[in-house]
Design an enzyme around this catalytic site. Structure first.
Site, PDB file in Angstrom:
ATOM      1  N   CYS A 180       0.819  -1.228   0.000  1.00 33.21           N
ATOM      2  CA  CYS A 180       0.000   0.000   0.000  1.00 33.21           C
ATOM      3  C   CYS A 180       0.847   1.270   0.000  1.00 33.21           C
ATOM      4  CB  CYS A 180      -0.957   0.002   1.181  1.00 33.21           C
ATOM      5  SG  CYS A 180      -2.018  -1.440   1.214  1.00 33.21           S
ATOM      6  N   HIS A 211      -3.074   7.236   2.256  1.00 35.64           N
ATOM      7  CA  HIS A 211      -3.534   5.941   1.763  1.00 35.64           C
ATOM      8  C   HIS A 211      -4.939   5.704   2.312  1.00 35.64           C
ATOM      9  CE1 HIS A 211      -4.015   1.814   0.917  1.00 35.64           C
ATOM     10  NE2 HIS A 211      -3.742   1.381   2.131  1.00 35.64           N
ATOM     11  N   ASN A 236     -10.179  -0.038   0.014  1.00 39.61           N
ATOM     12  CA  ASN A 236      -8.717   0.024   0.036  1.00 39.61           C
ATOM     13  C   ASN A 236      -8.185  -0.596  -1.260  1.00 39.61           C
ATOM     14  OD1 ASN A 236      -5.996  -0.369   0.468  1.00 39.61           O
ATOM     15  ND2 ASN A 236      -6.219  -1.145   2.553  1.00 39.61           N
TER      16      ASN A 236
END
Ligand code: UT7
Length: 329
Positions: A123, A256, A286
Site C-alpha cells: 500500500c 492511503h 482500500n
C-alpha cells in the site's frame, strides 16, 4: 549529479475504476450465501467503506493501469513516446515476470525508450514510486516518468475471511512527472521494517508448478492499525521538515485510503482540518498502491487541487513499509 534547480513536476493525473461497483449490501448478500456473516453497518462503522469496484475476470492489473495511464497522458498533453521511465507500483502483477511495467509499456505502444520496472511496497507502493521517479529525474537520468499504482486485490482476497475481504477493491491511478525548473516534488521520506512482515502478507510463491504457502491476503488488522497510526504522523512530519514546511502549509492531505479512522487520526495529529483531507475510501475501498493516485486524480478533476498548492501524500502497508512526499502541484 543531481541538479539542485531541477524538480519533478506533476503534468497530469489519471485513474480508472472497473465498472463492477459492489456495495456493502451486495457483498454481504453474496457472502451470506456461503455462510459468511457481515453487514453494511459493521463495514461503515469500522472502516468508512460503502462500496468498492472489482475487476471483471478478464481484466488484469496492466489493463487497469493502461486506462489510468492514457487518462494521465491526455491530461498532461504529452506524446507517450516521450515517456522514458515507467514505474508500476503493484502487489497484484499480471505475471511473476515480466513486470507489469513492461507489459504496460508495450500496451502503450512505447518501444525501447528508457526504463520500465515494478516497485513492490504494497500500500506504500505509490509513495515509493513517486520518490523513486523523483530521484531518477533529479539525477538527470530520465526526463518524463509515468508512475502508476494499479491493483486487482480481489484476486488475492479470501472471501471466507470476513476480516479482510470486505476491505479491499480494484483500480488504478497514474501521474506524469516531468523534469522542470518549477517546483514539483519538494521532498520525500521512505521507510521499511521487515520485522513486521507477518502482520500483512500474502505468504505464497510459485513452486514447481503449484502455489506453495497461501495465495490469499492475511492481515492482523489491529496490529496494522496501531502501527499505521504511529508511523503516518511521523513520516508526514519528516517529509514536511525536509521540504521546510509545516502542516499549516499543506493545502491537501492525500493519505492511503485504508480506513477512515486511521485517516482522521493522522489528520488530527497533524492538526489539519478534516476538510483538507481527500477521502475516497468510502467509494473505492482500500485499493492498496492505487489508492493515493486514484484520490489525487479525483481531487484534481473535481477542481479541489489547484496549481501552486501543496499536497502531502502518504502511504503505509505490508513489508512493513511507509512513506510520504510533499508535492507542489
Ligand atoms: O492497506 C494496508 C493497511 N491496512 C490497514 O490499515 C487496516 C488496518 N486495520 C483496520 O482497519 C481494522 O483493524 C479493521 C477494519 C481490519 C478491523 O476493525 P477493528 O475495529 O480492529 O475490529 P476487530 O478486528 O477488533 O473486530 C471486532 C469484531 C470481532 O468480533 P468479536 O471478537 O468482537 O466478537 C470480529 O470478529 O468484529 C468482528 N468482525 C466483523 N463483523 C462483521 C470482523 N470483521 C467483520 C466483518 N463483519 N466483516
Amino acid at each position: 549529479m543531481a541538479q539542485s534547480n531541477l524538480y519533478s513536476r506533476v503534468l497530469g493525473t489519471g485513474s480508472y475504476l472497473p465498472p463492477d461497483r459492489v456495495t456493502n449490501q451486495d457483498l454481504a448478500d453474496r457472502l451470506a450465501k456461503q455462510g459468511v456473516e457481515t453487514s453494511d453497518e459493521w463495514i461503515v462503522a469500522r472502516t468508512g467503506i460503502h462500496a468498492r469496484h472489482f475487476a471483471s475476470p478478464d481484466q488484469t492489473t496492466s489493463d487497469l493501469a493502461l486506462i489510468a495511464s492514457q487518462n494521465a497522458i491526455e491530461a498532461a498533453g504529452i506524446d507517450p513516446q516521450s515517456i522514458d521511465l515507467i514505474i508500476v507500483a503493484t502487489s497484484t502483477p499480471d505475471f511473476v515476470f515480466p513486470s507489469t511495467a513492461c507489459l504496460l509499456q508495450n500496451k502503450l505502444g512505447i518501444k525501447n525508450n528508457g526504463a520500465a520496472f515494478d516497485v513492490q511496497a504494497v500500500c506504500s507502493g505509490f509513495a515509493y514510486g513517486v520518490a523513486t521517479a523523483d530521484a531518477f529525474i533529479r539525477s538527470g537520468a530520465n526526463r518524463t516518468a509515468l508512475v502508476i499504482g494499479a491493483e486487482t486485490f480481489s484476486r488475492i482476497l479470501d472471501f471466507n475471511d470476513r476480516t479482510t475481504c470486505v476491505l479491499f477493491g480494484d483500480g488504478a491511478g497514474a501521474v506524469i512527472l516531468q523534469a522542470s525548473e518549477e517546483p514539483g516534488v519538494l521532498a520525500s521520506a521512505l521507510h521499511a521494517d521487515g520485522s513486521y512482515s507477518d502482520i500483512l502478507c500474502t505468504p505464497g510463491n510459485v513452486n514447481r508448478g503449484a502455489i506453495a504457502g497461501s495465495a490469499f491476503l492475511h492481515m492482523d488488522g489491529q496490529a496494522v492499525f496501531k502501527l499505521a497510526v504511529n508511523v503516518l504522523e511521523k513520516v508526514a512530519v519528516e517529509a514536511l521538515d525536509k521540504a521546510k514546511l509545516t502542516p499549516e502549509d499543506i493545502d491537501w492531505l492525500i493519505p492511503h485510503q485504508a480506513n477512515i479512522r486511521i485517516m482522521q487520526s493522522t489528520c488530527r495529529k497533524l492538526r489539519l482540518p478534516q476538510e483538507r483531507m481527500v477521502v475516497t475510501v468510502g467509494e473505492h475501498g482500500n485499493t492498496s498502491a492505487a489508492s493515493i493516485p486514484l484520490a489525487f486524480d479525483v481531487a484534481v478533476r473535481d477542481g479541489r487541487i489547484q496549481r501552486g498548492q501543496n499536497v502531502l501524500i502518504e502511504g503505509v502497508g505490508g513489508g512493513f513499509t511507509w512513506g510520504a512526499s510533499v508535492i507542489r502541484y
